[in-house]
Enzyme design. Structure first.
Site, mmCIF file in Angstrom:
data_model
loop_
_atom_site.group_PDB
_atom_site.id
_atom_site.type_symbol
_atom_site.label_atom_id
_atom_site.label_comp_id
_atom_site.label_asym_id
_atom_site.label_seq_id
_atom_site.Cartn_x
_atom_site.Cartn_y
_atom_site.Cartn_z
ATOM 1 C CG HIS A 45 -5.612 -2.475 1.179
ATOM 2 N ND1 HIS A 45 -5.103 -2.332 -0.078
ATOM 3 C CD2 HIS A 45 -5.113 -1.756 2.256
ATOM 4 C CE1 HIS A 45 -4.067 -1.201 0.331
ATOM 5 N NE2 HIS A 45 -4.240 -0.949 1.604
ATOM 6 C CB SER B 293 -0.886 -0.032 1.140
ATOM 7 O OG SER B 293 -1.845 0.845 1.037
ATOM 8 C CD1 TRP C 152 -8.188 3.474 -1.222
ATOM 9 C CD2 TRP C 152 -9.794 4.294 -2.424
ATOM 10 N NE1 TRP C 152 -8.137 4.837 -0.945
ATOM 11 C CE2 TRP C 152 -9.277 5.472 -1.777
ATOM 12 C CE3 TRP C 152 -10.811 4.585 -3.115
ATOM 13 C CZ2 TRP C 152 -9.310 6.723 -1.687
ATOM 14 C CZ3 TRP C 152 -11.221 5.978 -3.109
ATOM 15 C CH2 TRP C 152 -10.563 7.277 -2.603
HETATM 16 C C1 GTR Z 1 -5.348 4.225 1.772
HETATM 17 C C2 GTR Z 1 -4.838 5.335 0.945
HETATM 18 C C3 GTR Z 1 -4.030 4.218 -0.139
HETATM 19 C C4 GTR Z 1 -3.177 3.462 0.448
HETATM 20 C C5 GTR Z 1 -3.744 2.968 2.004
HETATM 21 C C6 GTR Z 1 -2.848 2.330 2.717
HETATM 22 O O1 GTR Z 1 -6.095 5.074 2.791
HETATM 23 O O2 GTR Z 1 -5.783 6.003 0.459
HETATM 24 O O3 GTR Z 1 -3.339 5.109 -1.111
HETATM 25 O O4 GTR Z 1 -1.828 3.796 0.642
HETATM 26 O O5 GTR Z 1 -4.316 3.835 2.552
HETATM 27 O O6 GTR Z 1 -1.431 2.481 2.822
HETATM 28 O O7 GTR Z 1 -3.133 1.290 3.416
#
Ligand code: GTR
Length: 378
Positions: free
Chosen positions: A350, A208, A299
């Protein structure tokens, strides 16, 4: 800006002046630098040049027979000093005990502080399965990103950037992502001095925000043999122009300190960016790069992450490497490992999981020259 004929994406193999890139040499000597400079100026910011600060490494502790007797745990303090002061960052690593040669290493840029679980004891973490990594003959190293620079707005000077006075900052200066990436390179500086590690076979991995960081780290530092981005999404592996997930405006709004100030000009104006993220992947060529997505991670937009892999292929081809080797996103749990761009889509949310790590190590096993691999003894 030059556009490629099939899509609205900027063409990595056309110079900003409009001439085509005709040879690997033109890519290496001119075009690669041109693209990297665009990423520095408009997105991630410029990091400090070597020689503008001092660095020292100190091994703080060494614990044999860790991880159930399979590894030595080592904790290193990396201290940086500049005109604004000094900062110290910890690096935690496990090296396999029963190896006959220096071990290739996976360095995790840990955005979740999961590696901290292992600091003083053998814990288990699916996010950083150190036991599994060591079992497969790799050294496992981790940097905790919030220790490098706090992950909140207004805190850059509290972190490593504080070694320089804030007055030096400009609109194209490093944000938090570039600071974390810079620290990844400093960890590699240390790893190059560690006799148990084969630093010529170093992989940098992140999830991420850590995945965005790993990509920028690998783009800036060509010593990394393999660069792994897991679920990195916006301003990571996902194409800004096509994503149906997080847009530039969203990320600048939620995380105004991650990128350079100039990036804010592109909120809602993806098509005006002089680069797109396939060109970030292309900066790894001819080295190895790996992108992984998850089915429920809309996302980060798996389709746009995969499309970036496909669009990076011409650069790998110019340099004599095959790319991801498919034009359609593969079904879940069907890794594409044949070329220098690896990809898989995992079922689920995620996250960074043992399955993802298994794929990264399978890919490294397959592509690292066998002679360079450490061999487990006995
Ligand atoms: C979210 C963000 C993403 C991603 C994520 C993370 O809130 O919008 O770009 O980086 O966090 O790091 O888990």
């Amino acid at each position: 800006m030059k556009q490629s004929s099939q899509s609205a994406l900027p063409a990595p193999l056309i110079f900003s002046g409009g001439e085509p890139v005709r040879s690997p040499r033109e890519w290496r000597e001119k075009r690669r630098g041109e693209i990297r400079e665009l990423f520095r100026t408009h997105i991630y910011g410029h990091s400090p040049a070597a020689g503008t600060y001092l660095q020292t490494f100190k091994v703080l502790s060494e614990t044999p027979r860790a991880l159930g007797g399979t590894a030595t745990r080592r904790q290193i303090a990396m201290t940086f000093e500049g005109p604004g002061g000094a900062r110290t960052i910890g690096l935690l690593m496990f090296v396999p005990e029963r190896v006959t040669r220096p071990a290739p290493v996976f360095l995790l840029l840990d955005n979740r502080m999961e590696s901290g679980l292992y600091r003083d004891r053998d814990a288990g973490s699916g996010f950083w399965p150190a036991e599994e990594i060591v079992k497969r003959g790799y050294a496992a190293a981790a940097l905790s990103l919030p220790d490098v620079s706090p992950d909140r707005d207004g805190a850059l000077q509290e972190g490593t950037q504080g070694i320089f006075p804030a007055s030096l900052r400009t609109d194209d200066s490093w944000g938090a992502i570039a600071t974390w990436a810079w620290a990844g390179s400093r960890a590699l500086d240390y790893l190059e001095t560690d006799p148990d590690v084969d630093a010529a076979r170093a992989a940098v991995v992140g999830h991420s925000r850590g995945g965005k960081t790993a990509l920028w780290c690998g783009a800036e530092d060509e010593r990394f043999a393999l660069v792994v981005s897991n679920n990195s999404g916006s301003t990571g592996a996902a194409l800004a122009r096509t994503t149906r997930g997080e847009k530039i405006a969203d990320i600048n709004q939620s995380f105004p300190y991650w990128f350079c100030e100039n990036y804010k000009r592109y909120s809602g104006r993806e098509n005006d960016l002089p680069v797109d993220q396939h060109e970030l992947l292309a900066l790894m060529a001819p080295r190895l790069v790996y992108v992984s997505s998850a089915t429920d991670d809309a996302w980060a937009d798996p389709d746009s992450e995969f499309a970036a892999c496909v669009a990076a292929e011409p650069v790998f081809a110019l340099l004599g490497r095959s790319g991801v080797g498919a034009s359609e996103i593969p079904p879940p749990e069907t890794p594409l490992h044949s070329g220098s761009i690896g990809y898989h889509l995992r079922t689920g949310r995620h996250d960074l999981t043992p399955y993802d790590w298994k794929c990264f190590m399978d890919f490294a096993d397959r592509h690292y020259p066998l002679a360079a691999m450490s061999t487990l003894a006995g």
